[in-house]
Structure formats: structure tokens, C-alpha cells
Design an enzyme around this catalytic site. Structure first.
Site, PDB file in Angstrom:
ATOM      1  NE  ARG A  86      -3.218   2.523   2.753  1.00  0.00           N
ATOM      2  CZ  ARG A  86      -3.224   3.305   3.833  1.00  0.00           C
ATOM      3  NH1 ARG A  86      -2.688   2.882   4.965  1.00  0.00           N
ATOM      4  NH2 ARG A  86      -3.787   4.488   3.804  1.00  0.00           N
ATOM      5  CG  HIS A 130      -1.238   8.884   3.694  1.00  0.00           C
ATOM      6  ND1 HIS A 130      -1.400   7.539   3.954  1.00  0.00           N
ATOM      7  CD2 HIS A 130      -0.787   9.423   4.853  1.00  0.00           C
ATOM      8  CE1 HIS A 130      -1.040   7.268   5.194  1.00  0.00           C
ATOM      9  NE2 HIS A 130      -0.662   8.412   5.778  1.00  0.00           N
ATOM     10  CD  GLU A 175      -4.773   7.398  10.054  1.00  0.00           C
ATOM     11  OE1 GLU A 175      -4.448   8.436  10.637  1.00  0.00           O
ATOM     12  OE2 GLU A 175      -4.161   6.328  10.203  1.00  0.00           O
ATOM     13  CG  ASN A 302      -5.011   3.189   8.831  1.00  0.00           C
ATOM     14  OD1 ASN A 302      -5.117   2.184   8.118  1.00  0.00           O
ATOM     15  ND2 ASN A 302      -4.584   4.353   8.371  1.00  0.00           N
ATOM     16  CE1 TYR A 304       0.215   2.485  13.662  1.00  0.00           C
ATOM     17  CE2 TYR A 304      -1.831   3.533  12.983  1.00  0.00           C
ATOM     18  CZ  TYR A 304      -0.576   3.048  12.671  1.00  0.00           C
ATOM     19  OH  TYR A 304      -0.106   3.104  11.391  1.00  0.00           O
ATOM     20  CD  GLU A 372      -1.545   3.830   8.275  1.00  0.00           C
ATOM     21  OE1 GLU A 372      -1.343   4.244   9.434  1.00  0.00           O
ATOM     22  OE2 GLU A 372      -1.698   4.579   7.293  1.00  0.00           O
TER      23      GLU A 372
END
Ligand code: IFM
Length: 480
Positions: A86, A130, A175, A302, A304, A372
Site C-alpha cells: 500500500r 494521504h 484517515e 488503521n 494502533y 495500518e
């Protein structure tokens, strides 16, 4: 709800057959060559030049010099064995002023990269935005105005026209939460402003841009089209009803702004109490919900870390002239888990919980891809030139196990991209944060595959080797 991760899953996450394993990057974070081949300035070039905003005064001017070294980086991907890579296209390389002439040399670069990936047996997944908006469009209102969404669709059609015959997977936006709210409210991302209502207009126009771009991609015959969001797992700091109400406001800001129009055909239910007087919605037009909610082939997630949320007072003194998007909620630190160097708590089971919850709340949502996931750690290079990043391996392994757990619970997750292939420019944190499974020595541009790279390569090989779904794996690298 906690999901214990079993020892078997720790050894090998038991991913379903055909589950895609990949790696991700983004243009401004790795390419460098900021003024080559006609590239125009983006809002991040401008932001980095404003004193004091980026750690160490860093910028993406050189970054990982991927623009010149992409063949070496594709070789790293080939040796890693990923199914898919990606990457993002830099809009200002394709249309330097956002609306004027097309820069053929920019398209040529992504053409060469795409061909190099295909030659290496890797499927390209292209992100169109992005965060590197052409500065010339920002000067005309940026995402606060609808025109930017229209220009985004034109740029998308240009890229699809050039790469569409070879690219399997397209992601319109990465995002948009960060573009809208970190960029126009918290001021910690480009364009770096605090303008309250402007952030809400930006959020809406990003979604309109997504809808227009998705439609341009369909018209160009694109195969798989999606958007990448960064939904948050939001946990109340206490059982106090005030903290639960704060979590609901944070749900509106972090998740519902995107998921409701995209996958439920409506705007968030709790806008009035979340935004207060800013919630006028005057930038919306009839038909926008149909445009935004047109069917997609996948949604990228994504993820985290979880956020622990508590009620908080207004910090913006005058509600009438509010410049922040102040939802009267604050993040609370937690001391029960390890934190990465970003200061982010490591709690892999929250990824399972998030995916299960999203699937329950949005039954019309298409299949998921984790686009991600990764961790920044304090890596060191041994005298032998190795990076023993065991914390990163643990993080990746446990999050992959959490994805596998979600799949077992019925969530349709089709793939996972590690963030990131390379150490890179971590936005306002500059180069201090290292997310790569490959270390980059920024002085020499030498690439050093870390232990996590070797581990991931073993995992991919084990997955490919027909052991998918068994819950076990052989080979030192996959089982460590
Ligand atoms: O580096 C970023 C990336 O650009 C977007 N998602 C989060 C990553 C880590 O902060």
C-alpha cells in the site's frame, strides 16, 4: 469485553486462507524529492517550514529518498514476500497546483513503481490522498470548500486513467479524521489551524471528495474501491455517567462522523450535544448522503491503540467564537499496560473489540482490511548491524492474533498491512519516531531489515505454506 489471546494464537495467529499480508507507506513520509520533476508544494511542505511545529525542524524534503531508491525498496518488499504493498500518490506530483496542467513526470514515477511491484509479484494498493494537499488548493479554501472535492475527483480520474489497468485496490482517503480535526482544529497537522466550524466543513467535504472519487474510479473500471478510516476504541475512564457521556461525544467526533454517512446513510445522531452552536451543517447539500454512501468493496481500518476518555470542561473560553472543536472530553493516561515511544498504550484485544463492535453497529459495512497497524519503538543497532526489536514483534504478533480472534468471532477481515515498511517522517514528530520493520539510516539512506522484518517474512511464508488456519506454525522466525 476481553478476548484472551491463546498460546496457539500467539505462535501463529490462525489467519484464514487467502488472507492478504502486506506493508504500507505514504508519499510525503518516504519519497523526498520535494521539488523534483515538477512537483508542486503541498500543505505539509508549508507546515514544515513554519518554525516550531515539527520536531527538530524536520521536513519530508529528503525523507527516505524513496523517489530515487524505489527499486531497492521494492526488492525489500519482494524478499519479505508480501502479497500487496500500500503506497500513496502525491497529488502535487500529478497536478502541481491542484487544478492546472498535469505533470506527466509525476504519473511516470508511479507507473514505474507499479510495474516494479507487479514484476516482483506484489499487488499494488493505491491511496489517493494521504494528506499532501496541493498548497494552491489550500490557498483557495482547501477542504473547507466543495471545489477541493471536485478537484480531488479530477485528480483521481487522472491517476486511474494511467494506473487503472494494473492496480487492484484503491483507497480514496487515508484517515480523514486527521485531515479534518488534527489539521483544522487541534492544529497539530497541516494546515495547522484552529477554526472550529471550518474543521466540520472540512470533514464533510472530505467525505464528498471520497464519494466523487469513488464514482470516478467506478467510471474508470476500478476493481476494488474503499476508504481508510482510523476508528478509535473509546473506553470510559470511570463508570461515572459524565464519563460515558464524554465517550459518546468522542464517538461522534472520532467514529460516527465517518461511519454514519458512509455505512448507515445518515449524519451522526448526537451532533447537537457534541458540537454545540457549530452544528449548523450549512455546508451540506441534498444528495450528499447518497454520494457519500455509495457502495464500497472494502473499508480500511488503521488501528494502533485505545483511548481512555473522561468528561472535561470547555477549554475554549467563548463558545460564541469557538475556534477549537471542543467536545468537553479529555484523554486519560493509563498505567496498566506498556506504552510505545509515541506514548500509546499497547492493548491488542481492543482491536478485536473494535472490529466486533463496528460489525455489529454497521451491518451494511463492506469487508474490512487492516490497512495500518504497527508500533514506534526505541530501536538500536548492534555492533553487528542488527536491530533486535522484540517489542515490535510482540506488538505485531499480538495485534495479528487480535485480528484472527475477530475473524473467529465472525468479522469479515480480508487482510493486514504492517505500518510501516520503512522508518519514515512521522509528521509533527519528525524522524524521532521509528515505525519501520526496516531501519533507515537517514545520513546514508542505508536500509537495515530489523528482526521484525525477518519475523514477518517467516509469518508470511508459514501462512503461504498451507498452514493457514491451523493455529500453529513451524520455522523459527514465525514462532519466536
Ligand atoms: O504515520 C502515520 C500514518 O501516516 C497514518 N496513520 C498513523 C501512522 C502513525 O502515526
Amino acid at each position: 469485553m476481553q478476548h484472551p489471546i491463546t498460546d496457539a494464537a500467539r505462535a501463529y495467529p490462525g489467519l484464514p486462507p487467502g488472507f492478504l499480508l502486506g506493508a504500507a507507506t505514504a508519499s510525503y513520509q518516504i519519497e523526498g524529492a520535494h521539488d523534483e520533476d515538477g512537483r508542486g508544494p503541498s500543505i505539509w511542505d508549508t507546515y514544515c517550514r513554519r518554525p516550531g511545529l515539527v520536531a527538530d525542524g524536520a521536513s519530508g524534503d529528503t525523507a527516505c529518498d524513496h523517489y530515487h531508491r524505489y527499486r531497492e525498496d521494492v526488492a525489500l518488499l519482494r524478499d519479505l514476500g508480501v502479497d500487496s504493498y500500500r503506497f500513496s500518490v502525491a497529488w502535487p506530483r500529478i497536478r502541481p497546483t491542484g487544478s492546472g496542467p498535469v505533470e506527466r513526470r509525476g504519473l511516470d514515477f508511479y507507473d514505474r513503481l507499479t510495474d516494479a511491484l507487479l514484476t516482483a509479484g506484489i499487488s499494488p494498493a493505491v491511496t489517493l490522498y494521504h494528506w499532501d494537499l496541493p498548497q494552491a488548493l489550500e490557498d483557495r479554501g482547501g477542504w473547507r470548500v466543495r471545489e477541493t472535492a471536485e478537484r480531488f475527483a479530477e485528480y483521481t480520474a487522472l491517476v486511474a486513467g494511467r494506473l487503472g489497468d494494473r492496480v487492484d485496490r484503491w483507497i480514496t482517503l487515508n484517515e480523514p479524521f486527521c485531515s479534518a480535526f488534527l489539521g483544522h482544529a487541534a492544529a497539530v497537522h497541516a494546515p495547522g489551524t484552529r477554526e472550529g466550524r471550518g474543521a466540520l466543513a472540512a470533514a464533510h467535504h472530505l467525505l464528498v471528495g471520497h464519494g466523487l472519487a469513488a464514482s470516478a474510479l467506478r467510471a474508470a473500471g476500478a476493481r476494488e474501491i474503499g476508504i481508510t478510516l482510523n476508528p478509535d476504541r473509546l473506553l470510559p475512564a470511570t463508570d461515572d455517567p459524565a464519563d460515558h457521556a464524554a465517550v459518546q461525544r468522542a464517538e461522534t467526533l472520532h467514529n460516527e462522523v465517518w461511519f454514519e454517512p458512509l455505512f448507515a446513510g445518515r449524519y451522526p445522531a448526537h451532533e447537537a450535544e457534541t458540537w454545540g452552536p457549530m452544528a449548523d451543517g450549512s455546508f451540506r447539500r441534498d444528495g450528499d448522503l447518497d454520494l457519500i454512501g455509495a457502495p464500497l468493496d472494502f473499508v480500511g481500518v488503521n488501528y494502533y491503540r485505545p483511548l481512555t476518555i473522561a468528561d472535561a470542561p470547555y477549554t475554549d473560553p467563548d463558545p460564541a467564537t469557538r475556534t477549537a472543536v471542543d467536545i468537553r472530553a479529555a484523554e486519560r493516561p493509563r498505567d496498566d499496560v506498556r506504552h510505545t515511544t509515541m506514548g500509546w498504550p499497547v492493548a491488542p484485544h481492543t482491536l478485536t473489540d473494535l472490529l466486533v463492535d463496528l460489525t455489529r453497529r454497521y451491518p451494511a459495512m463492506p469487508p474490512l482490511l487492516i490497512t495500518e497497524n504497527g508500533s514506534a519503538e526505541s530501536d538500536t543497532v548492534t555492533p553487528e548491524g542488527r536491530v533486535h526489536d522484540t517489542d515490535r514483534i510482540d506488538y505485531l504478533r499480538d495485534h495479528l492474533a487480535a485480528v484472527a480472534e475477530a475473524v473467529r468471532a465472525g468479522v469479515d477481515v480480508r487482510g493486514y498491512y504492517v505500518w510501516s515498511l520503512l522508518d519514515n517522517f512521522e509528521w509533527a514528530r519528525g524522524y524521532r519516531q521509528r515505525f519501520g520493520i526496516v531501519r533507515v539510516d537517514y545520513a546514508t539512506q542505508q536500509r537495515i531489515p530489523k528482526d521484525s522484518y525477518h519475523w514477518y517474512r517467516g509469518l508470511i511464508a508459514a501462512h503461504r505454506g498451507g498452514r493457514e488456519g491451523t493455529g500453529t506454525a513451524s520455522g523459527d522466525e514465525a514462532t519466536r
